[in-house]
Motif scaffolding. Structure first.
Motif, short mmCIF file in Angstrom:
data_model
loop_
_atom_site.label_atom_id
_atom_site.label_comp_id
_atom_site.label_asym_id
_atom_site.label_seq_id
_atom_site.Cartn_x
_atom_site.Cartn_y
_atom_site.Cartn_z
N ASP A 138 -7.76 -3.09 10.16
CA ASP A 138 -7.23 -3.43 8.84
C ASP A 138 -6.25 -2.38 8.36
O ASP A 138 -6.23 -2.01 7.19
CB ASP A 138 -8.39 -3.59 7.84
N VAL A 178 1.10 -8.66 9.20
CA VAL A 178 -0.21 -9.31 9.25
C VAL A 178 -1.17 -8.40 10.01
O VAL A 178 -0.96 -8.11 11.18
CB VAL A 178 -0.12 -10.68 9.95
N GLU A 234 -6.54 -9.96 8.97
CA GLU A 234 -5.89 -11.13 8.37
C GLU A 234 -5.56 -12.18 9.42
O GLU A 234 -5.72 -13.38 9.17
CB GLU A 234 -4.61 -10.70 7.65
N ASN A 256 -6.69 -16.01 9.45
CA ASN A 256 -5.69 -17.08 9.48
C ASN A 256 -5.94 -18.07 10.61
O ASN A 256 -5.82 -19.28 10.43
CB ASN A 256 -4.29 -16.48 9.66
#
Length: 761
Positions: free
Chosen positions: A417, A436, A440, A444
Motif C-alpha cells: 500500500d 494504483v 487498490e 479493483n
C-alpha cells in the motif's frame, strides 16, 4: 589466413546514416540558417549552446540556473528544461521570440524516461516484454503527453548496456545484451520521433549516455570505466549506433571517462566515432554539469575544460554555463576558433528548424491539449498491459499460480500500500497520486469475490540513516511508529487466517536509479525476517519482488512456493499485478539481465568467453575457473521466464548446411503449447562461433520472436541468419565474419539446449 566475408556490411556500418524525415542536406534549411547566423554576434551564437533550468519545476539535478529570464531576453539561452505546461512554456518562449534581438526560439526538454504522466514500467521492466511494438507504443504515448505539456525534446532513450546490478541505473536501460538493446533503442527512437518531427505530437529523442556509462568500476555511479576497444565495439557500442541509424536527433554524453578522457571532452568519442565513423548529423548535449565536472577529473579549470569539450564535438552545455562564460575569452586567446562555435551553433539551429520552430515557435503550446492528451483511459490501459507483460514469473511450484478468485488472501508487505513506490525511479514528470497501489489493484480486480486481509508486516528497512538517503526527493521509506515485532506479529496472525499469502517486498524506488548504487543487492533484513516467518505458517507463499534491478534473492526463491519479479511497474502496476496473479493475463516476461546467486558473482552475464580452464558444470573441480563458495551458474539466466502453461521445442531445422556471404540460412523450430493455458513465448535464437581469431563468446543472441500460441497448438517459428549477423569487430576494428563452423541454439532462455550446426564458407 581468414578472409573478409562481409565487406559490404563493413562499408554500411562505417558509412553515414541518412535520417528519415530530417534531410540533413536540405538546401532551404542551409540557406535559412546561414542567413540567420550571418546576423548573429559571436555571443549570440554561444548563447545557443547554453541549456538552462530555472528550478521550481521538474528537478533532475542538484544545480539550477540563475537570472534565466534576463539571459533569455539577451539571447544567451538556446534551450531550457524543468518547465512544463503550455502556459508556462509559451511564456518562456515569448521572452525568446518577442524580446530577444533576433527572436530565435528555444527548445524545451525534459527527462521523459518511462512515460510522462502515464508512467509505464521502468525501462528494464519494459525490456522484459521483448515486445518491440509495445515499447514503441509506450514511447509514442510519452511523446504525445509530453508535447501536450509543452515539452518536445526528450532526454531518452538510455541505452547503456549494463552487466552489473550494483549500478543503480541498470533500472533505466535494457539490460545486458547489445542485440536486444539495439532493437529496443530503435523502437524507442521511432516511437518518440515517428516520421515527422514537425508533428506536434512527436518529440526529438536523445540517446544517452555516450558512452559506456553502464560499466563503471565497482558498480559505483559516475565512476571510472576502463575496457578494451574490442569490448566497446562488440558489446557496448551497438545500441548507441542503432539509435543513430534510427535517426535520433541528439546524443547526450556520459559522466564517466573513456580511455582516461571524460566523455564530454573526448574527441575520439564525439567526433571520430560518432560523426566520422557513424555519420551522426544531429547535436550533442552534455549531461547535467558534466563539462564543469571535468575539473574534478583533473583536466583543468572551467575555461580549459569548456574549450576542450567544444573542440571535442560537444554542442550544448547543460546547466554548467562554462560555454557561456568562457568561450569568448577562449576565442580571443586562440583556444577555440570561430569555426568551432559556428559548427555547434548550426547544429542547434538545425534541430530547431527540423522541429518546425522557425515556422511556428509556439507549435507545442496548445492550452487545449493537456485535457485531451494526458492520462487518457487509452493511455492508462496501455500502461496496464505493459506492466502485466513486463512481469517475469521465476518460480511456480505445483502450479500454485494463477490463483483462484475465491477464498481468503493475506496481502502482506511494506510495498502493498505504498503509492510513492509504484512509479519507480526516474519518473520526474510522473505523479504518484495517480498510481494504483497493489492493494487498490486487488480490490479493483477481485471486488468481493476474494476476502483480502492486509498487513504491512515490516518496514522496507529499519535503518533511519539509510532511509534518509533514499528519501531525498520525498518519502519512499516510511519507518512505522510501531515496533518491527508488533508489525510482524500482526502479519503472522493475519496470514494464518488466509488460504494463501501474497508478500510484496523489494526496493523503494530510490534504492535504484541515479546515485543509487548498492554493494548489497539482497533484500533488506527487515523483509527477510518477514518472509521467513510467513513461510513457517505453512500457508502457500507467493513472493512478489518489486525492484529496479536484478537482486540476489536466493533465499527468497527457496522460501517461496511461487515468485514473480514485478519491477516497479508504473501507474497501473497494482491493477496489472492482480491481472497476472489471478490469471487474467498469463505472464510472458523474460529476463534481460542475469540474476546472480550473490553479489560476489558480479559482473555476471550470459555471453561469457571461455577460459583456458573452463569448468563444464557447477560441480567443483580443482584448477578450473570457479568459486569455492558458490556455483558459476547464476540464480536465473538471461532470457529466463516461466508461464502458466508449458512450451515444448522440437524439430530444429536449417534449410541448408552452408552459408556464403551472398545468401542466408533459414532456421525453423516447432513450438508446442503443451499446457492448460493460452500463452505467449519469447522464442530466442543464439549463435556460437566455434573457432575464431579472438576468443568468441559462448553464445550470442541473434534473433527473437514473441509468439502467441493457444493451448494444444503448435507454431513454426522461423529465423534468418546472414553472414553479416555473424560479423564482429577485430583488433584493428575491421568488422567482418570469419569462415568456419557455427552452432545455433533455440529455446526459451539463454541456456537453450536444442541445437544445430552450419558452416560459413
Amino acid at each position: 589466413m581468414k578472409r573478409f566475408l562481409s565487406f559490404v556490411a563493413t562499408v554500411l556500418l562505417f558509412a553515414g546514416c541518412q535520417h528519415p524525415g530530417t534531410e540533413p542536406g536540405d538546401t532551404e534549411m542551409d540557406t535559412y540558417i546561414s542567413d540567420l547566423m550571418s546576423k548573429m554576434t559571436t555571443q549570440e551564437k554561444i548563447g545557443q549552446l547554453n541549456l538552462v533550468t530555472p528550478g521550481g519545476g521538474i528537478l533532475t539535478g542538484s544545480v539550477v540556473s540563475t537570472d534565466v529570464e534576463q539571459k533569455i531576453k539577451t539571447g544567451q539561452v538556446g534551450g531550457i528544461f524543468g518547465v512544463y505546461g503550455p502556459e508556462k512554456t509559451r511564456q518562456a518562449q515569448r521572452l525568446a521570440v518577442e524580446e530577444s534581438r533576433l527572436g530565435i526560439p528555444m527548445i524545451f526538454g525534459s527527462d521523459v524516461i518511462h512515460g510522462y504522466k502515464t508512467t509505464f514500467p521502468l525501462p528494464i521492466g519494459l525490456s522484459c516484454t521483448w515486445d518491440m511494438e509495445l515499447i514503441k507504443q509506450t514511447a509514442s504515448v510519452a511523446a504525445k503527453e509530453a508535447t501536450a505539456d509543452g515539452i518536445f525534446w526528450n532526454f531518452s532513450p538510455m541505452v547503456d548496456v549494463s552487466r552489473d546490478p550494483r549500478w543503480g541505473r541498470i533500472s533505466e536501460g535494457a539490460g545486458e545484451d547489445p542485440f536486444l538493446g539495439s532493437e529496443i533503442a530503435k523502437a524507442m527512437v521511432e516511437g518518440y520521433q515517428q516520421k515527422d518531427l514537425r508533428d506536434p505530437t512527436t518529440m526529438l529523442a536523445t540517446v544517452k549516455h555516450f558512452a559506456l556509462y553502464g560499466a563503471p568500476e565497482a558498480g559505483r555511479d559516475y565512476n571510472t570505466v576502463d575496457m578494451s576497444h574490442l569490448r566497446m565495439f562488440n558489446d557496448y557500442f551497438p545500441p548507441y549506433k542503432a539509435a543513430i541509424e534510427a535517426g535520433v536527433g541528439s546524443v547526450m554524453t556520459s559522466f564517466n571517462d573513456v580511455d582516461g578522457v571524460p566523455a564530454s571532452g573526448n574527441k575520439w568519442l564525439l567526433t571520430t566515432i560518432l560523426r566520422d565513423m557513424w555519420g551522426f548529423d544531429g547535436f550533442v548535449v552534455s549531461d547535467y554539469t558534466s563539462v564543469n565536472e571535468m575539473i574534478a577529473h583533473g583536466l583543468g579549470d572551467l575555461q580549459q575544460v569548456s574549450a576542450m569539450a567544444l573542440k571535442a564535438g560537444l554542442d550544448m552545455d547543460m546547466v554548467g554555463e562554462g560555454f557561456l562564460t568562457t568561450l569568448t575569452q577562449s576565442l580571443e586567446e586562440g583556444m577555440v576558433s570561430e569555426e568551432d562555435i559556428n559548427k555547434a551553433c548550426r547544429r542547434i539551429l538545425e534541430a530547431k528548424y527540423k522541429l518546425g520552430l522557425f515556422q511556428d515557435p509556439y507549435l507545442y503550446f496548445n492550452a487545449d491539449r493537456p485535457a485531451t492528451d494526458i492520462l487518457t483511459p487509452v493511455h492508462r490501459q496501455l500502461a496496464r498491459q505493459a506492466a502485466a507483460r513486463s512481469m517475469v514469473l521465476l518460480k511456480n511450484d505445483e502450479q500454485l499460480l494463477p490463483l483462484k478468485k475465491s477464498g481468503t488472501v493475506a496481502l502482506v508487505g511494506p510495498l502493498v500500500d505504498s503509492r510513492n513506490n509504484m512509479l519507480g525511479t526516474w519518473a520526474p514528470t510522473g505523479e504518484a497520486r495517480y498510481a494504483v497501489t497493489v492493494l487498490e489493484g486487488f480490490n479493483n480486480v477481485l471486488g468481493d469475490q476474494v476476502k483480502i486481509l492486509h498487513a504491512k508486516g515490516a518496514n522496507i528497512c529499519n535503518d533511519p540513516d539509510f532511509a534518509k538517503k533514499i528519501n531525498v526527493f520525498g518519502p519512499k521509506i516510511f519507518i512505522d511508529e510501531r515496533s518491527p515485532e508488533a508489525m510482524l506479529k500482526e502479519a503472522i496472525s493475519l496470514a494464518r487466517r488466509a488460504d494463501v499469502i501474497i508478500a510484496v517486498v523489494g526496493e523503494a524506488t530510490e534504492m535504484s536509479g541515479e546515485s543509487s548504487s548498492r554493494t548489497d543487492i539482497s533484500l533488506p533484513m527487515s523483509q527477510k525476517k518477514l518472509l521467513r516467518e510467513l513461510e513457517k505458517t505453512g500457508r502457500p507463499l507467493v513472493v512478489v519482488n518489486m525492484s529496479g534491478r536484478p537482486m540476489a534473492i536466493g533465499e527468497e526463491v527457496e522460501l517461496a512456493d511461487a515468485l514473480l519479479q514485478m519491477w516497479h511497474a508504473g501507474i497501473e502496476g497494482g491493477n496489472a499485478l492482480a491481472d497476472v496473479l489471478f490469471g487474467d493475463y498469463n505472464p510472458s516476461g523474460k529476463l534481460t539481465a542475469t540474476f546472480p546467486v550473490n553479489v560476489g558473482q558480479v559482473p555476471i552475464y550470459y555471453s561469457i568467453r571461455n577460459t583456458g580452464r573452463p569448468q563444464g558444470s557447477d560441480e567443483f573441480q580443482k584448477f578450473k575457473s570457479n568459486y569455492l563458495d558458490a556455483p558459476n551458474s547464476p540464480l536465473f539466466p538471461f532470457g529466463y521466464g516461466l508461464s502458466y502453461t508449458s512450451f515444448e521445442y522440437k524439430d530444429l531445422i536449417l534449410d541448408k548446411p552452408t552459408l556464403t556471404n551472398l545468401d542466408e540460412i533459414k532456421v525453423s523450430v516447432s513450438v508446442t503449447n503443451s499446457g492448460d493455458y493460452d500463452g505467449e513465448e519469447v522464442v530466442q535464437l543464439y549463435v556460437r562461433d566455434m573457432v575464431a581469431s579472438i576468443t568468441p563468446p559462448m553464445r550470442l543472441l541473434k534473433g527473437f520472436n514473441k509468439v502467441f500460441i493457444p493451448k494444444g497448438d503448435t507454431k513454426e517459428v522461423t529465423f534468418t541468419i546472414r553472414a553479416q549477423d555473424l560479423a564482429f569487430y577485430h583488433p584493428d576494428l575491421s568488422f567482418y565474419a570469419e569462415p568456419g563452423e557455427f552452432k545455433v541454439f533455440v529455446g526459451g532462455n539463454s541456456n537453450a539446449s536444442l541445437s544445430a550446426s552450419f558452416t560459413l564458407e
